[in-house]
Design an enzyme around this catalytic site. Sequence first.
Site, PDB file in Angstrom:
ATOM      1  N   GLY A  35     -18.366  20.965 -51.369  1.00 44.89           N
ATOM      2  CA  GLY A  35     -17.402  20.194 -52.148  1.00 44.89           C
ATOM      3  C   GLY A  35     -17.273  20.742 -53.544  1.00 44.89           C
ATOM      4  O   GLY A  35     -17.761  21.830 -53.847  1.00 44.89           O
ATOM      5  N   LYS A  36     -16.601  19.969 -54.370  1.00 47.07           N
ATOM      6  CA  LYS A  36     -16.347  20.396 -55.742  1.00 47.07           C
ATOM      7  C   LYS A  36     -17.640  20.498 -56.537  1.00 47.07           C
ATOM      8  O   LYS A  36     -17.745  21.270 -57.446  1.00 47.07           O
ATOM      9  CB  LYS A  36     -15.455  19.357 -56.442  1.00 47.07           C
ATOM     10  N   ASP A  61     -10.766   8.815 -54.546  1.00 49.53           N
ATOM     11  CA  ASP A  61     -10.603  10.095 -53.838  1.00 49.53           C
ATOM     12  C   ASP A  61     -10.515   9.852 -52.330  1.00 49.53           C
ATOM     13  O   ASP A  61     -11.104  10.587 -51.545  1.00 49.53           O
ATOM     14  CB  ASP A  61     -11.766  11.044 -54.176  1.00 49.53           C
TER      15      ASP A  61
HETATM   16  P1  ATP Z   1     -14.978  17.036 -52.426  1.00 44.99           P
HETATM   17  O1  ATP Z   1     -14.852  16.299 -53.701  1.00 44.99           O
HETATM   18  O2  ATP Z   1     -14.454  18.427 -52.444  1.00 44.99           O
HETATM   19  O3  ATP Z   1     -14.442  16.232 -51.283  1.00 44.99           O
HETATM   20  P2  ATP Z   1     -17.814  16.645 -52.769  1.00 44.99           P
HETATM   21  O4  ATP Z   1     -18.524  17.703 -53.548  1.00 44.99           O
HETATM   22  O5  ATP Z   1     -17.602  15.392 -53.493  1.00 44.99           O
HETATM   23  O6  ATP Z   1     -16.520  17.209 -52.141  1.00 44.99           O
HETATM   24  P3  ATP Z   1     -18.532  15.400 -50.275  1.00 44.99           P
HETATM   25  O7  ATP Z   1     -17.103  15.095 -49.954  1.00 44.99           O
HETATM   26  O8  ATP Z   1     -19.420  14.235 -50.474  1.00 44.99           O
HETATM   27  O9  ATP Z   1     -18.684  16.388 -51.479  1.00 44.99           O
HETATM   28  O10 ATP Z   1     -19.110  16.325 -49.115  1.00 44.99           O
HETATM   29  C1  ATP Z   1     -18.526  17.564 -48.779  1.00 44.99           C
HETATM   30  C2  ATP Z   1     -18.470  17.708 -47.275  1.00 44.99           C
HETATM   31  O11 ATP Z   1     -19.798  17.634 -46.717  1.00 44.99           O
HETATM   32  C3  ATP Z   1     -17.716  16.580 -46.556  1.00 44.99           C
HETATM   33  O12 ATP Z   1     -16.331  16.823 -46.500  1.00 44.99           O
HETATM   34  C4  ATP Z   1     -18.382  16.561 -45.171  1.00 44.99           C
HETATM   35  O13 ATP Z   1     -17.849  17.583 -44.360  1.00 44.99           O
HETATM   36  C5  ATP Z   1     -19.820  16.915 -45.478  1.00 44.99           C
HETATM   37  N1  ATP Z   1     -20.618  15.688 -45.640  1.00 44.99           N
HETATM   38  C6  ATP Z   1     -20.766  14.966 -46.767  1.00 44.99           C
HETATM   39  N2  ATP Z   1     -21.560  13.901 -46.576  1.00 44.99           N
HETATM   40  C7  ATP Z   1     -21.937  13.935 -45.286  1.00 44.99           C
HETATM   41  C8  ATP Z   1     -22.768  13.087 -44.477  1.00 44.99           C
HETATM   42  N3  ATP Z   1     -23.365  12.027 -44.979  1.00 44.99           N
HETATM   43  N4  ATP Z   1     -22.937  13.442 -43.177  1.00 44.99           N
HETATM   44  C9  ATP Z   1     -22.335  14.538 -42.670  1.00 44.99           C
HETATM   45  N5  ATP Z   1     -21.529  15.362 -43.374  1.00 44.99           N
HETATM   46  C10 ATP Z   1     -21.333  15.084 -44.676  1.00 44.99           C
HETATM   47 MG    MG Z   2     -15.221  14.939 -50.194  1.00 50.32          MG
END
Ligand code: ATP
Ligand code: MG
Length: 398
Positions: A37-38, A149
Amino acid sequence: MSQAEGGEETFECCDVVVNSQEKVSDMYMQLEKLGEGKFGMVYRLQEKATGKIRAGKYIRTRTAKEKRAALAEVELMNLLHHPCLVQCLAAFQGPTELVMVMEYMAGGELFERIVDDDFEHTEPSSAQYMQQILEGLQFMHGQAVVHLDLKPENILCVSPGSHWLKIIDFGLARKLAPDTPVKVLHGTPEFMAPEVVTFEPVGFSTDMWSVGVICYILLSGESPFQGDNDMETLSNVTAAQWDFEEETFSEISQQAKDFISQLLQKDPRCRLSSVQALLHPWLQQPQPNSMKALSKERIKQFLTRRKWQKTGKALLALNRLMLLSQSPERKESGAQDEEDTGCSQAEDQASGSLPQQIPSFSELLTDRGEEEEGGSAAAAREVECQHGCAKPVLDHLE
Ligand code: ATP
Ligand code: MG
């Protein structure tokens, strides 16, 4: 459709205190990468003592600001103990990163599941998914937390064998205080509410707009505001210009269309709240004659486009990193160009060299916690250019 459907699946939750004495690797074995993710990477983890499978979100915390933001995510998740919201079960603070150990969502993204050949996709099944999303939101909004989001990638299935869903990713979520307006400038253009685009105060209704967009796509495979580029998408959003396409909505019930119409209202005060949405007849009195299989083809196309968009963004960010690493002076000036409003010619060329079908920069990102609150704090800083170069992308990669 409930949590019980998954059989052995139970709801686990706890209040997390960040552990800075032990390392995550002392207690968990890191397995494969689940996502990126970001703010960092997500890996599958196995707890050494119990063998239980978890998901570990590794968030960079090299600066005090990043650390505050990561801790805020854990704190918010401590407020969100609900079966339709992913649970944080432990957190470890290391020297440069914070690891959030969460329950593992083995079923993957809802939209990816839906397009599986053996997966039923009908209006009633869609209503059941929307119901779970709304139950999670109702709880979240009851705790005065707004997600900010909501998008298909942030709706995951608990396991391959159940229809139990959870909302994930509280990285941009905020707790709202009465009488303190919060303005933000982040999110994903396709799912952003008009008040986000115009930098007006957000509220719980901001999430409700995104619910409307998700539901529209779920039923039709079409994205209601998607333009040929981000500027066009954002302008469609601010104009609240959308309709039900004849062809894609011909089989969709009037109740479902009414549900969406009451969410995609430009004026946030006119949108259904999560409580009202749960009481809508589309969810309360499902039509028995609407069991027709809905088209998966357009959802597949939607997923393919979203993947291309993400690839485009990653390439763009990589291009910018390379440009900076080649030029030490630029790196210095790049470190302070938050107020900058344009991109260099080199960057224009770099982003222009991306394949044509990759849309320009798509997600508007800010450092978390940089938004304007109560009109006093610094405004969210965005640096965009014609090709969509945005400095925060760089911040998150550095
Ligand atoms: P973004 O803001 O780009 O969506 P982020 O850094 O906030 O990303 P998350 O969306 O929480 O991160 O997680 C990124 C990816 O990891 C998710 O799109 C999913 O594919 C995977 N992921 C996150 N949490 C879980 C979980 N609890 N179980 C399984 N996969 C997960
Ligand atoms: Mg996400």
